[in-house]
Motif scaffolding. Structure first.
Motif, PDB file in Angstrom:
ATOM      1  N   UNK A 138      17.560  11.203  -0.887  1.00 36.06           N
ATOM      2  CA  UNK A 138      16.660  10.310  -0.424  1.00 36.06           C
ATOM      3  C   UNK A 138      16.283   9.371  -1.715  1.00 36.06           C
ATOM      4  N   UNK A 139      15.959   9.941  -2.760  1.00 37.61           N
ATOM      5  CA  UNK A 139      15.783   9.327  -4.018  1.00 37.61           C
ATOM      6  C   UNK A 139      16.876   8.534  -4.594  1.00 37.61           C
ATOM      7  N   UNK A 140      18.008   9.252  -4.558  1.00 40.94           N
ATOM      8  CA  UNK A 140      19.156   8.721  -5.092  1.00 40.94           C
ATOM      9  C   UNK A 140      19.697   7.705  -4.478  1.00 40.94           C
ATOM     10  N   UNK A 141      19.560   7.724  -3.137  1.00 42.65           N
ATOM     11  CA  UNK A 141      19.821   6.396  -2.147  1.00 42.65           C
ATOM     12  C   UNK A 141      19.202   5.172  -2.451  1.00 42.65           C
ATOM     13  N   UNK A 142      17.739   5.433  -2.772  1.00 46.14           N
ATOM     14  CA  UNK A 142      16.928   4.346  -3.144  1.00 46.14           C
ATOM     15  C   UNK A 142      17.270   3.649  -4.352  1.00 46.14           C
ATOM     16  N   UNK A 143      17.613   4.425  -5.333  1.00 42.69           N
ATOM     17  CA  UNK A 143      18.021   4.120  -6.800  1.00 42.69           C
ATOM     18  C   UNK A 143      19.275   3.576  -6.390  1.00 42.69           C
ATOM     19  N   UNK A 192       0.966  -1.239  -0.099  1.00 41.55           N
ATOM     20  CA  UNK A 192      -0.054   0.035   0.030  1.00 41.55           C
ATOM     21  C   UNK A 192       1.000   1.207   0.033  1.00 41.55           C
ATOM     22  N   UNK A 193       1.980   1.201   0.575  1.00 41.27           N
ATOM     23  CA  UNK A 193       2.941   2.484   0.598  1.00 41.27           C
ATOM     24  C   UNK A 193       3.343   2.634  -0.657  1.00 41.27           C
ATOM     25  N   UNK A 194       3.763   1.803  -1.559  1.00 41.47           N
ATOM     26  CA  UNK A 194       4.245   2.289  -2.780  1.00 41.47           C
ATOM     27  C   UNK A 194       3.252   2.774  -3.715  1.00 41.47           C
ATOM     28  N   UNK A 195       1.905   2.333  -3.568  1.00 42.50           N
ATOM     29  CA  UNK A 195       0.709   3.105  -4.093  1.00 42.50           C
ATOM     30  C   UNK A 195       0.701   4.280  -3.668  1.00 42.50           C
ATOM     31  N   UNK A 196       0.685   4.870  -2.524  1.00 44.12           N
ATOM     32  CA  UNK A 196       0.628   6.271  -2.003  1.00 44.12           C
ATOM     33  C   UNK A 196       1.722   6.912  -2.436  1.00 44.12           C
ATOM     34  N   UNK A 197       2.945   6.472  -2.501  1.00 46.17           N
ATOM     35  CA  UNK A 197       4.124   7.184  -2.793  1.00 46.17           C
ATOM     36  C   UNK A 197       3.797   7.603  -4.450  1.00 46.17           C
ATOM     37  N   UNK A 198       3.382   6.662  -5.407  1.00 49.25           N
ATOM     38  CA  UNK A 198       3.210   6.765  -6.702  1.00 49.25           C
ATOM     39  C   UNK A 198       2.195   7.657  -7.147  1.00 49.25           C
ATOM     40  N   UNK A 199       0.982   7.749  -6.124  1.00 50.32           N
ATOM     41  CA  UNK A 199      -0.234   8.596  -6.425  1.00 50.32           C
ATOM     42  C   UNK A 199       0.294  10.214  -6.120  1.00 50.32           C
ATOM     43  N   UNK A 223       7.898   5.639   5.163  1.00 49.13           N
ATOM     44  CA  UNK A 223       8.399   5.548   3.895  1.00 49.13           C
ATOM     45  C   UNK A 223       8.288   7.094   3.185  1.00 49.13           C
ATOM     46  N   UNK A 224       9.402   7.392   2.601  1.00 53.21           N
ATOM     47  CA  UNK A 224       9.314   8.714   1.931  1.00 53.21           C
ATOM     48  C   UNK A 224       9.816   8.661   0.363  1.00 53.21           C
ATOM     49  N   UNK A 225      10.409   7.689   0.142  1.00 52.33           N
ATOM     50  CA  UNK A 225      10.483   7.266  -1.401  1.00 52.33           C
ATOM     51  C   UNK A 225      10.471   5.682  -1.725  1.00 52.33           C
ATOM     52  N   UNK A 226      10.296   5.534  -2.997  1.00 50.24           N
ATOM     53  CA  UNK A 226      10.099   4.210  -3.414  1.00 50.24           C
ATOM     54  C   UNK A 226      10.719   4.083  -4.809  1.00 50.24           C
ATOM     55  N   UNK A 227      11.456   2.982  -5.009  1.00 47.72           N
ATOM     56  CA  UNK A 227      12.337   2.632  -6.171  1.00 47.72           C
ATOM     57  C   UNK A 227      11.931   1.415  -6.468  1.00 47.72           C
ATOM     58  N   UNK A 262      12.483  -0.942  -3.231  1.00 45.58           N
ATOM     59  CA  UNK A 262      13.190  -0.238  -2.260  1.00 45.58           C
ATOM     60  C   UNK A 262      12.526   1.042  -1.447  1.00 45.58           C
ATOM     61  N   UNK A 263      12.335   1.008  -0.323  1.00 42.74           N
ATOM     62  CA  UNK A 263      11.927   2.152   0.188  1.00 42.74           C
ATOM     63  C   UNK A 263      12.951   2.836   1.114  1.00 42.74           C
ATOM     64  N   UNK A 264      13.021   4.066   1.279  1.00 43.64           N
ATOM     65  CA  UNK A 264      13.841   5.094   2.242  1.00 43.64           C
ATOM     66  C   UNK A 264      12.786   5.332   3.086  1.00 43.64           C
ATOM     67  N   UNK A 265      13.385   5.228   4.472  1.00 43.10           N
ATOM     68  CA  UNK A 265      12.435   5.368   5.631  1.00 43.10           C
ATOM     69  C   UNK A 265      12.973   6.557   6.541  1.00 43.10           C
ATOM     70  N   UNK A 266      12.096   7.543   6.867  1.00 43.76           N
ATOM     71  CA  UNK A 266      12.479   8.444   7.845  1.00 43.76           C
ATOM     72  C   UNK A 266      11.631   8.378   9.057  1.00 43.76           C
ATOM     73  N   UNK A 267      12.226   8.020  10.321  1.00 45.15           N
ATOM     74  CA  UNK A 267      11.236   8.065  11.431  1.00 45.15           C
ATOM     75  C   UNK A 267      10.344   6.638  11.411  1.00 45.15           C
ATOM     76  N   UNK A 268      10.854   5.641  10.460  1.00 47.71           N
ATOM     77  CA  UNK A 268       9.773   4.582  10.327  1.00 47.71           C
ATOM     78  C   UNK A 268       8.843   4.835   9.170  1.00 47.71           C
TER      79      UNK A 268
END
Length: 799
Positions: free
Chosen positions: A710-715, A635-642, A682-686, A674-680
Motif C-alpha cells: 500500500x505504501x509502495x503504491x502511494x510512493x 485532516x486525514x494526512x494529519x491523522x496518518x502522520x500522527x 485512507x490507510x497511507x499518505x505520500x 496521494x492517499x491509498x483508500x481501503x473501503x473508502x
C-alpha cells in the motif's frame, strides 16, 4: 618478539546480511559450500609480524582491498621508520586466511600547549584498511568484514586508544574500479564519516591518447625539458639512493619541515625503488640530478610516492620525471596511475600548487571513504579543551606582543575580504561594489529574492522566501536571510536556521548561550552571474555567512549543497567545493535518485521484482486518489502522520506546520499528496514536493497495520505524477546505511533503494568559530553522559 592470541567463533551465515551489503562484489562463488551451514572462523592477533608471513602476503595478493602497503615487508619497514609496532588481525577458516587488518598507534600531542608534551591517547589504524580475499560468496565476505571491524575495535580498546580510524586504501582495486559512494565502515551511529580525494589516471587508452589528455602548457614544458635533460632510471645509477636523499633534502629546506628522513628514504629505495615494486626517475642536467619522481606499483595500480628537485631546476623537469614514471607504469601493464591526494585549499599555496600540477596530467578525482570511532569522548573532549585553551592563549600573547593573530584561519571582516579579492576579478568590471547584509524574518524584497532563487542552479523549494519557514526544524529560531549584492543587484544569498545548543548529557531542556547553524540550506549564486565574478562572489558569500554566524553568536557554521538542486544532480561534482577554504571540515550525505528520462515501463522494470508484485496486488485492492480530490484529505494526512509519531515516540513535524505545508505545497504547483483508500478509508499518505524539473519524497504516513504494497503504491503514484508533470529527477531523499542503532532508518533506506534509484553524494562543510567554548560544552556533555551511566549502574531505578 611476536605474540600470538587465537580466538574461535561460530557464525550462522543464514542469519547474515544480504548480498548487497558492505562486502562488495564477489569475484567467484565456491560450488562446494552450503551457505546455510555455520561458518567456522578463527580470529588471531599478532604484534610486529603476521602469524604467517606467507599466508598474509598470499591473502594480500588475492584481495581487491589491498595494495603494496599491506605487504608484510613494507608494513615492517614503514612501522620501523615511524617508531610504531603494528598489530595484525587475521581471520581464518581452517588454515585458509580470509581477511585481515593492520593497526598502528601513534602518540598525540597537545599542540596548543608546549609542542612536545605528549598525551596518553593514541589513534590507529591510520594508513591501511581491512582486507577480505576474493573468491568468497557475498555472505561470507560480509561476515568476515564485520568480524574484522569488531576485532579492530576490541584491539583499539585493549590498547587504550582514544580513537580508531579506518580508511579505504585509495590504490586498491575496490576503491578505484568499484568507486564506492557509500562508506562501508559505517555500521553504527558510533562511526563518523570521513572522505579524502585523490587524482587518478586511466592508463588503458593508448600512449597517444594519454599524451593528448595532458594540458597543452604541460606538454610544451615536457618537450622542452626532454630536449635539454636526460632521464635516467634509478636502477641504472649506483648512487641513486644518495641522489634521492639529496633532492628530497632540497624540498625539506624550502618547506622547513622533514617529510621523510634519510633512513626512511633509504628504506624506500631498498624495499621499493630497487625492486620489482617501483622505480625512481631522475632528470640529469650535465650529469647532475635536478629532479626525481618515485613511483610504486602492485598489480594493475602504480602510485606517485616521492618528488624532489633542486631550487634552480628548469620548468618542466619535474613534469618530465613524473611523465617518465607514467610511461614506465603503462609499459609494465598497469591500468591505473594514482597521482595521490588532491588539496585545493587556497590558503595553502604550495599544496594547492602541487594539486594543480597533478591536475595538468588529465586525471579524474576519486573519493576514498573512511570513518573514525571515539572510545573516550570525555578524555578526548578534555584534551581538546586544553588544546583550544592553549591556542587561544597563544593568540592573546601574540596580540599583546604586537605580532598579530597566531591563528592562520582567522577570518577577515566582510569589507576587508571584499576589498582584498576584488582587484583581479575582471578587467572589464572596474572595482565592483559588493554588499553583504542579513535580514530577519524575511528578505528585503521577497519578489527579487524569489526571482534569483528561480534562476539559480544551486537552489530548491526551501529557498523560496514564502516556503522557507515551513521547512524549519522544531525549536529553531526565526530565519535569517543573508543577501549578497553587486552594485545594488541581488546576486546570491543563504538562509540561516539557528538551533540552540543544549547539554543533553545533563538536563534535556537546559539551553546554553552558544548556538549552531545553519542546518538545512546552502548558499547560492545567481546563474546569470559573469563567470569571472563567480569566484569573487562565492568568496564574499562565504565570508558573509561566517560574519553573520559570528554576529549571531554561533559556535559553528554548517553549510550544505542543496540535495535536489541541478548543480548536485547534473554536475555530479566529486570535489567538495567547501574544501576550497582552510579551516572547513568536509561533510558527506547520500540521497537515492531516480532518473525520470526513461519511459515509465523502463522505470517500473528497475523496481525490485518483489516490490513490483506488491504494487500490482495493491493496485487491485486499493484506490489511489490525489489529496485535492479527496474530501477531508487535509485532516486525514494529519491523522496518518500522527500514527507515525505514536509509533516513533516523537514529533518530527508539528500539527500546525503540517497544515501549512498542505496548503502551500500540495497544491499541484509545488507538489501533490496521494492517499491509498481501503473501503473508502485512507490507510497511507505520500507527500511529494516539486520545484522546476525535480520532485522529492517529502512525507509519508500510514495506519499501524497496513498491508504490504500500500505504501509502495502511494510512493509509485508520486513517481508517475512527477514523470507526467515533466520532472527529470525524483529524489527519494536521504539514505541511511547504519546496521546497528538505526535499524528503522536503514529499513526506510532499503525501501527507497527498492525503486531502482542510484546514490548521489551531497557535499557540505563545518567551520568552528569558538573551539574553546565548543570543547568546554562537549566535555561537560560527555561528563554528564558518563555520570548518567554510573548512576544507572549504582541505582537501576534511576531515570
Amino acid at each position: 618478539m611476536t605474540s600470538f592470541d587465537a580466538r574461535s567463533m561460530k557464525i550462522d551465515a543464514s542469519a547474515a546480511a544480504s548480498a548487497d551489503g558492505t562486502a562488495g562484489k564477489p569475484s567467484a562463488k565456491p560450488a562446494d559450500r552450503n551457505e546455510s551451514s555455520p561458518i567456522e572462523l578463527r580470529l588471531t592477533r599478532s604484534s610486529g609480524k603476521p602469524s604467517s608471513v606467507d599466508k598474509w602476503d598470499q591473502a594480500v595478493a588475492r584481495s581487491r582491498d589491498a595494495w603494496l602497503y599491506h605487504r608484510s615487508n613494507i608494513v615492517e619497514f614503514l612501522a620501523t621508520s615511524h617508531g610504531q609496532s603494528p598489530i595484525f588481525v587475521e581471520c581464518y577458516r581452517s588454515d585458509e586466511m580470509l581477511g585481515g587488518a593492520i593497526l598502528t598507534s601513534t602518540q598525540q600531542g597537545w599542540h596548543g600547549l608546549p609542542a612536545r608534551r605528549q598525551m596518553r591517547g593514541v589513534a590507529g589504524s591510520m594508513w591501511v584498511s581491512p582486507l577480505v580475499v576474493d573468491g568468497l560468496d557475498a555472505k561470507t565476505s560480509e561476515i568476515v568484514f564485520e568480524r574484522l571491524l569488531d576485532e579492530c575495535i576490541a584491539v583499539a580498546k585493549s590498547k587504550h586508544c582514544d580513537e580508531l580510524a579506518l580508511n579505504d586504501c585509495n590504490q586498491s582495486l575496490r576503491c578505484i574500479e568499484d568507486r564506492p559512494q557509500v562508506n562501508r565502515y559505517v555500521v553504527s551511529t558510533d562511526w563518523k564519516h570521513s572522505a579524502s580525494y585523490f587524482w587518478l589516471l586511466d592508463l588503458r587508452p593508448d600512449a597517444d591518447a594519454l599524451w593528448k589528455n595532458v594540458a597543452a602548457s604541460q606538454r610544451t614544458q615536457i618537450k622542452n625539458a626532454r630536449a635539454k635533460l636526460q632521464v635516467v632510471c634509478g636502477t641504472e645509477l649506483q648512487s641513486g639512493r644518495e641522489m634521492l636523499i639529496e633532492l628530497m633534502g632540497h624540498v625539506h629546506r624550502r618547506e622547513g619541515i622533514s617529510l621523510a628522513d634519510a633512513n626512511e628514504l633509504s628504506g624506500y629505495w631498498k624495499q621499493i625503488y630497487s625492486t620489482e615494486f617501483g622505480r625512481a626517475f631522475f632528470c640529469m642536467d650535465d650529469g647532475k640530478p635536478c629532479t626525481v619522481a618515485g613511483v610504486a606499483r602492485l598489480g594493475k595500480v602504480a602510485s606517485y610516492v616521492h618528488a624532489g628537485r633542486t631550487d634552480d631546476a628548469m620548468n618542466g623537469a619535474a613534469a618530465l620525471s613524473l611523465w617518465s614514471g607514467i610511461e614506465w607504469a603503462k609499459s609494465v601493464g598497469c591500468e591505473w596511475f594514482d597521482l595521490n591526494s588532491m588539496i585545493p585549499e587556497r590558503d595553502r599555496h604550495r599544496i594547492r600548487a602541487v594539486s594543480q600540477f597533478k591536475k595538468r596530467f588529465g586525471g579524474e578525482v576519486i573519493v576514498a571513504n573512511g570513518a573514525s570511532m571515539d572510545f573516550a569522548r570525555a578524555t578526548k573532549s578534555t584534551c581538546t579543551f586544553i588544546d583550544a585553551w592553549g591556542a587561544e592563549a597563544k593568540n592573546k600573547l601574540c596580540a599583546l606582543a604586537g605580532k598579530g593573530n597566531a591563528d592562520p584561519d582567522a577570518v577577515e571582516s566582510v569589507d576587508d575580504a571584499a576589498t582584498a579579492s576584488a582587484v583581479h576579478v575582471s578587467e572589464k568590471v572596474a572595482e565592483p561594489k559588493w554588499e553583504v547584509a542579513w535580514r530577519s524574518p524575511g528578505p528585503t524584497s521577497p519578489d527579487e529574492w524569489d526571482a534569483v532563487v528561480e534562476s539559480s542552479r544551486e537552489t530548491w523549494l526551501y529557498h523560496l522566501s514564502r516556503l522557507a519557514p515551513l521547512f524549519l526544524p522544531p525549536g529553531a529560531d526565526p530565519l535569517t536571510f543573508l543577501e549578497l549584492r553587486l552594485d545594488g543587484t541581488l546576486v546570491g544569498g543563504a538562509i540561516f536556521d539557528i538551533l540552540r545548543y543544549r547539554w543533553h548529557g545533563l538536563h534535556d531542556q537546559k539551553y546554553l548561550r552558544g548556538q549552531i547553524g545553519p542546518q538545512t540550506v546552502s548558499p547560492f549564486l545567481a546563474s546569470n552571474l559573469n563567470e569571472k565574478l563567480v569566484e569573487a562572489a562565492w568568496d564574499r558569500l562565504l565570508d558573509g555567512c561566517m560574519a553573520a554566524a559570528r554576529d549571531m553568536g554561533c559556535l559553528d557554521l554548517t553549510l550544505w549543497d542543496a540535495g535536489q538542486s541541478p548543480r548536485t544532480l547534473e554536475d555530479r561534482e566529486i570535489v567538495n567545493r567547501y574544501r576550497s577554504m582552510s579551516g572547513w571540515s568536509p561533510l558527506l550525505t547520500h540521497h537515492y535518485f531516480l532518473d525520470l528520462s526513461q519511459d515509465i515501463e523502463a522505470l517500473f522494470k528497475n523496481v525490485q521484482s518483489r516490490r513490483r508484485t506488491y504494487i500490482r496486488r495493491a493496485r487491485e485492492q486499493f484506490q489511489v486518489v490525489k489529496g485535492r480530490e479527496f474530501p477531508g484529505g487535509r485532516e486525514a494526512h494529519i491523522e496518518l502522520m500522527e500514527a507515525v509519531y505514536r509509533r516513533e515516540g516523537k514529533v518530527v513535524v508539528a500539527r500546525d506546520r503540517l497544515l501549512q505545508i498542505w496548503d502551500a505545497v500540495y497544491n499541484g504547483e509545488y507538489g501533490e499528496a496521494f492517499f491509498c483508500l481501503e473501503d473508502g478509508k485512507p490507510i497511507t499518505f505520500t507527500g511529494i514536493s516539486r520545484f522546476r524539473n525535480v520532485a522529492s519524497y517529502l512525507h509519508g504516513g500510514r495506519v499501524d497495520e497496513t498491508q504490504h504494497g500500500a505504501h509502495a503504491l502511494g510512493f509509485w503514484s508520486g513517481v508517475e505524477w512527477a514523470k507526467a508533470a515533466g520532472c527529470r529527477w525524483f529524489d527519494c531523499n536521504a539514505a541511511t546505511f547504519e546496521k546497528r542503532g538505526r535499524e528503522r532508518m536503514r529499513h526506510i533506506s532499503e525501501f527507497k533503494r527498492g525503486f531502482g534509484g542510484s546514490l548521489i553524494q551531497v557535499h557540505g562543510a563545518k567551520r568552528a568559530f569558538r573551539p574553546l567554548a565548543r570543547a568546554s560544552y562537549e566535555f561537560v556533555d560527555a561528563w554528564g553522559v558518563q555520570c548518567k551511566k554510573w548512576l544507572g549502574k549504582l541505582n537501576p531505578f534511576h531515570r
